[in-house]
Design a protein around this motif. Structure first.
Motif: not given
Length: 225
Positions: A46-50, A36-40
């Motif tokens: 970075l992957a451009g998914l967001d 839950g610390c924001g790693k994903s």
């Protein structure tokens, strides 16, 4: 490849604060921290998914290979077909990758019949078929038993060394972090920021020495992974 995140929020709730680092050729950076610390979330940026964030990423022209927690294979397709879907005109390269990832003997098997460890090998081969300059991996070995996880870590080490990739890996496993990383970035807080940078200066041979890795884990972490 330079990453500079200034702010990321979901529904006006801050998730990521200031996070700055860079990925270097032939090296693996590991993101480490509590669930839950924001790693994903950071990987998705970075992957451009967001794309909803404040900051700057200098990798827009970089070919990215992405390996998710779930292999995301088409179960009715064979191993070969799952890899070939990404690059159908590279049959020789597909055969080479299947051999390098230990999949040559199951190439004709449907993905639904694979173990989780084998399915993750297929996901890695699929990410590599585009000949990426950088590889992003979101807990690719989670839920595997110790032996299979160890086999895949060694495979990943070989691939990153062979192809001189930039790699970014998320893990909760201290042992995995030390074995694979050239630097470990510890995330935490609200919003999440980089709290610590841990350089891991091990040679290729030392990364395959289980006793040495365990000593380094004890040096930096409260308990071995």
């Amino acid at each position: 490849m330079q990453i500079s995140i200034l702010h990321k929020a979901f529904q006006q709730k801050p998730v990521l604060g200031k996070i700055q680092f860079e990925l270097n050729t032939g090296e693996t950076t590991v993101l480490f921290g509590p669930s839950g610390c924001g790693k994903s979330t950071l990987l998705r940026l970075l992957a451009g998914l967001d794309i909803e964030f404040e900051g700057e990423l200098t990798h827009r022209e970089t070919r990215l290979g992405v390996v998710f927690q779930e292999p995301r294979l088409l179960p009715w397709r064979t191993v070969y077909q799952n890899v070939a879907m990404v690059a159908p005109d590279k049959s020789a390269r597909i055969e080479q990758l299947l051999e390098e990832t230990g999949l040559q003997n199951v190439a004709a098997l449907e993905a639904s019949k694979l173990s989780l460890g084998m399915a993750r090998r297929v996901a890695l081969a699929r990410a590599l078929i585009i000949e990426p300059e950088a590889l992003i991996l979101d807990e690719p070995f989670v839920s595997l038993d110790r032996e299979r996880a160890s086999q895949l870590r060694l495979l990943l080490l070989d691939i990153i060394e062979r192809y001189k990739l930039k790699a970014l890996l998320v893990t909760h496993d201290p042992y995995e972090a030390v074995q694979l990383a050239h630097q470990i970035l510890v995330m935490g807080g609200t919003p999440s920021k980089l709290q610590q940078r841990i350089p891991i200066n091990l040679s290729a041979a030392e990364r395959r020495d289980n006793t040495l890795i365990a000593k380094v884990v004890n040096q930096f972490f409260d308990r071995p992974g």
